[in-house]
Design a protein around this motif. Structure first.
Motif, mmCIF file in Angstrom:
data_model
loop_
_atom_site.group_PDB
_atom_site.id
_atom_site.type_symbol
_atom_site.label_atom_id
_atom_site.label_comp_id
_atom_site.label_asym_id
_atom_site.label_seq_id
_atom_site.Cartn_x
_atom_site.Cartn_y
_atom_site.Cartn_z
ATOM 1 N N ILE A 1 -1.720 -9.557 -21.325
ATOM 2 C CA ILE A 1 -2.119 -8.254 -20.793
ATOM 3 C C ILE A 1 -2.461 -7.292 -21.927
ATOM 4 C CG2 ILE A 1 -1.325 -6.288 -19.430
ATOM 5 C CD1 ILE A 1 0.465 -8.249 -17.882
ATOM 6 N N LYS A 2 -1.622 -7.272 -22.971
ATOM 7 C CA LYS A 2 -1.891 -6.399 -24.122
ATOM 8 C C LYS A 2 -3.185 -6.795 -24.825
ATOM 9 C CE LYS A 2 2.160 -6.828 -26.150
ATOM 10 N NZ LYS A 2 3.266 -6.613 -27.140
ATOM 11 N N ALA A 3 -3.481 -8.095 -24.818
ATOM 12 C CA ALA A 3 -4.711 -8.565 -25.463
ATOM 13 C C ALA A 3 -5.957 -8.007 -24.781
ATOM 14 C CB ALA A 3 -4.763 -10.097 -25.460
ATOM 15 N N CYS A 4 -5.817 -7.597 -23.516
ATOM 16 C CA CYS A 4 -6.943 -7.010 -22.777
ATOM 17 C C CYS A 4 -6.936 -5.487 -22.851
ATOM 18 C CB CYS A 4 -6.903 -7.459 -21.322
ATOM 19 S SG CYS A 4 -7.261 -9.210 -21.082
ATOM 20 N N GLY A 5 -6.082 -4.917 -23.684
ATOM 21 C CA GLY A 5 -6.110 -3.478 -23.927
ATOM 22 C C GLY A 5 -5.216 -2.642 -23.028
ATOM 23 N N PHE A 6 -4.316 -3.257 -22.256
ATOM 24 C CA PHE A 6 -3.444 -2.503 -21.369
ATOM 25 C C PHE A 6 -2.183 -2.041 -22.106
ATOM 26 C CE2 PHE A 6 -6.113 -4.800 -18.450
ATOM 27 C CZ PHE A 6 -6.283 -3.937 -17.379
ATOM 28 N N ARG A 7 -1.614 -0.927 -21.633
ATOM 29 C CA ARG A 7 -0.400 -0.371 -22.211
ATOM 30 C C ARG A 7 0.686 -0.318 -21.142
ATOM 31 N NH1 ARG A 7 -1.849 5.242 -24.909
ATOM 32 N NH2 ARG A 7 0.343 5.021 -25.544
ATOM 33 N N PHE B 1 -7.311 4.902 -13.345
ATOM 34 C CA PHE B 1 -6.683 3.911 -14.209
ATOM 35 C C PHE B 1 -6.870 2.515 -13.629
ATOM 36 C CE2 PHE B 1 -4.537 7.725 -15.522
ATOM 37 C CZ PHE B 1 -4.230 7.534 -16.864
ATOM 38 N N LEU B 2 -6.868 1.525 -14.512
ATOM 39 C CA LEU B 2 -6.787 0.128 -14.101
ATOM 40 C C LEU B 2 -5.331 -0.300 -14.224
ATOM 41 C CD1 LEU B 2 -9.933 -1.435 -15.838
ATOM 42 C CD2 LEU B 2 -9.727 -0.498 -13.520
ATOM 43 N N ILE B 3 -4.799 -0.919 -13.180
ATOM 44 C CA ILE B 3 -3.407 -1.324 -13.131
ATOM 45 C C ILE B 3 -3.343 -2.842 -12.950
ATOM 46 C CG2 ILE B 3 -1.173 -0.992 -12.000
ATOM 47 C CD1 ILE B 3 -2.299 1.541 -13.257
ATOM 48 N N VAL B 4 -2.465 -3.494 -13.714
ATOM 49 C CA VAL B 4 -2.272 -4.937 -13.583
ATOM 50 C C VAL B 4 -1.155 -5.192 -12.573
ATOM 51 C CG1 VAL B 4 -1.749 -7.085 -14.786
ATOM 52 C CG2 VAL B 4 -2.952 -5.253 -15.981
ATOM 53 N N VAL B 5 -1.415 -6.052 -11.584
ATOM 54 C CA VAL B 5 -0.408 -6.396 -10.582
ATOM 55 C C VAL B 5 -0.311 -7.913 -10.482
ATOM 56 C CG1 VAL B 5 -0.748 -4.285 -9.241
ATOM 57 C CG2 VAL B 5 -2.106 -6.301 -8.705
ATOM 58 N N GLY B 6 0.866 -8.408 -10.086
ATOM 59 C CA GLY B 6 1.038 -9.845 -9.935
ATOM 60 C C GLY B 6 2.488 -10.255 -10.113
ATOM 61 N N LYS C 1 0.833 -1.198 0.000
ATOM 62 C CA LYS C 1 0.000 0.000 0.000
ATOM 63 C C LYS C 1 0.866 1.245 0.000
ATOM 64 C CE LYS C 1 -3.754 2.256 2.529
ATOM 65 N NZ LYS C 1 -4.656 2.177 3.703
ATOM 66 N N GLN C 2 1.948 1.231 0.808
ATOM 67 C CA GLN C 2 2.845 2.367 0.865
ATOM 68 C C GLN C 2 3.586 2.545 -0.453
ATOM 69 O OE1 GLN C 2 3.085 4.535 3.338
ATOM 70 N NE2 GLN C 2 4.582 5.751 2.174
ATOM 71 N N SER C 3 3.999 1.429 -1.075
ATOM 72 C CA SER C 3 4.710 1.496 -2.354
ATOM 73 C C SER C 3 3.810 2.062 -3.440
ATOM 74 C CB SER C 3 5.212 0.099 -2.756
ATOM 75 O OG SER C 3 6.131 -0.378 -1.809
ATOM 76 N N SER C 4 2.550 1.621 -3.459
ATOM 77 C CA SER C 4 1.600 2.114 -4.454
ATOM 78 C C SER C 4 1.357 3.605 -4.282
ATOM 79 C CB SER C 4 0.278 1.345 -4.351
ATOM 80 O OG SER C 4 0.474 -0.018 -4.628
ATOM 81 N N HIS C 5 1.321 4.046 -3.012
ATOM 82 C CA HIS C 5 1.083 5.463 -2.733
ATOM 83 C C HIS C 5 2.244 6.321 -3.232
ATOM 84 C CE1 HIS C 5 -0.375 9.022 -0.622
ATOM 85 N NE2 HIS C 5 0.843 9.175 -0.110
ATOM 86 N N ASN C 6 3.466 5.789 -3.148
ATOM 87 C CA ASN C 6 4.646 6.545 -3.530
ATOM 88 C C ASN C 6 4.912 6.533 -5.022
ATOM 89 O OD1 ASN C 6 5.147 7.186 -0.866
ATOM 90 N ND2 ASN C 6 6.479 5.422 -0.524
ATOM 91 N N GLN C 7 4.306 5.595 -5.756
ATOM 92 C CA GLN C 7 4.564 5.502 -7.189
ATOM 93 C C GLN C 7 3.825 6.600 -7.945
ATOM 94 O OE1 GLN C 7 3.367 1.541 -8.191
ATOM 95 N NE2 GLN C 7 5.430 0.732 -7.921
ATOM 96 N N GLN C 8 4.450 7.127 -8.986
ATOM 97 C CA GLN C 8 3.825 8.118 -9.845
ATOM 98 C C GLN C 8 3.026 7.418 -10.924
ATOM 99 O OE1 GLN C 8 6.560 10.667 -11.824
ATOM 100 N NE2 GLN C 8 4.981 11.808 -12.908
ATOM 101 N N LYS D 1 6.818 1.528 -14.608
ATOM 102 C CA LYS D 1 6.984 0.084 -14.768
ATOM 103 C C LYS D 1 5.667 -0.646 -14.486
ATOM 104 C CE LYS D 1 11.344 0.868 -15.495
ATOM 105 N NZ LYS D 1 11.893 0.841 -16.865
ATOM 106 N N GLN D 2 4.588 -0.151 -15.088
ATOM 107 C CA GLN D 2 3.269 -0.739 -14.858
ATOM 108 C C GLN D 2 2.501 -0.865 -16.164
ATOM 109 O OE1 GLN D 2 1.758 2.152 -11.986
ATOM 110 N NE2 GLN D 2 1.845 0.602 -10.384
ATOM 111 N N TRP D 3 1.639 -1.890 -16.204
ATOM 112 C CA TRP D 3 0.655 -2.015 -17.277
ATOM 113 C C TRP D 3 -0.598 -1.277 -16.828
ATOM 114 C CZ3 TRP D 3 1.844 -3.910 -21.937
ATOM 115 C CH2 TRP D 3 2.953 -4.753 -22.049
ATOM 116 N N TYR D 4 -1.085 -0.349 -17.655
ATOM 117 C CA TYR D 4 -2.219 0.473 -17.242
ATOM 118 C C TYR D 4 -3.245 0.610 -18.375
ATOM 119 C CZ TYR D 4 -0.576 4.381 -20.087
ATOM 120 O OH TYR D 4 -0.219 5.179 -21.146
ATOM 121 N N LYS D 5 -4.426 1.021 -17.979
ATOM 122 C CA LYS D 5 -5.516 1.238 -18.929
ATOM 123 C C LYS D 5 -6.459 2.256 -18.299
ATOM 124 C CE LYS D 5 -9.216 -1.322 -21.330
ATOM 125 N NZ LYS D 5 -9.826 -2.664 -21.488
#
Length: 235
Positions: free
Chosen positions: A212-218, A197-202, A153-160, A224-228
């Protein structure tokens, strides 16, 4: 078997910052990433003083899902060898892993499924060496999940996050159709909503880029994230 320095590292409590979490169904799972356990093995055993071989790699199934993506599943058997400073074999460990690849092309789904199975088997083999390789995550009496959640949670908060014209941050309730991303959930990935935004994590996320790209994420190189971007007006 191991020297005092190695034993000291192996007996050290697992750092909660290394622990990642994901949801699978209604269960929260804690895990270590593949690159993390390899770096730890290099640190503990030394470069060149350990190795692994793939004893078996076998395709389990192949099918098309509802999005017409290929779903290919593999299981792998990996053997770990650890040597001393004179390169005399100290110990070996072996375990099985499972992986699934989902992609528009059959070749890409085979590649993703095989790699995921090998990584899973490697991690399971290494965990027999103790807490530094995630064995303590299987101890239900420990509080690793809460520690990992706080750290993530803290890492996500600090990410741009990627720039957005929508400055109104949505609340934590899900405002998207989870069924649309079932293929990603099948890969043990998760979708979270952040700042419109929707972010893919895992785990091993980049190796699953085709699905991931097949689902429309960039891919965003800065974060360093896949987002949509979340569609406007979605309830």
């Amino acid at each position: 078997m191991f020297n005092n320095k190695q034993l000291e590292v192996l007996n050290t409590e697992l750092n909660s910052s290394r622990i990642k979490t994901r949801e699978k169904g209604n269960i929260n799972l804690s895990y270590l990433e593949g690159f993390d356990v390899i770096e730890t093995a290099n640190k503990v055993f030394g470069f060149g003083n350990w190795s692994y071989t793939i004893s078996k790699l076998e395709q389990v199934s192949q099918e098309l899902n509802q999005n017409q993506n290929y779903v290919v599943c593999y299981k792998a058997l990996v053997n770990i060898l650890v040597y001393d400073e004179n390169h005399i074999k100290l110990v070996n460990r072996e375990d099985v892993g499972f992986g699934s690849g989902i992609a528009k092309t059959l070749a890409d789904s085979h590649e993703s499924g095989a790699k995921e199975a090998i990584t899973d088997a490697l991690k399971r083999s290494l965990r027999s060496f103790g807490n530094q390789f995630g064995n303590s995550l299987y101890d239900k009496s420990r509080n690793h999940q809460n520690q990992a959640k706080q750290q993530n949670k803290q890492s996500s908060h600090n990410q741009q996050m990627p720039p957005s014209n929508n400055q109104n941050q949505r609340n934590s309730t899900q405002a998207f159709n989870q069924y649309e991303y079932q293929s990603l959930y099948n890969l043990a990935l998760n979708i979270v909503e952040q700042n419109g935004f929707l972010i893919v994590v895992g785990d091993d996320i980049f190796s699953k880029k085709d699905s991931i790209k097949a689902c429309g994420f960039r891919w965003d190189g800065k974060t360093k994230q896949w987002y949509k971007q979340l569609e406007q007006g979605v309830a």
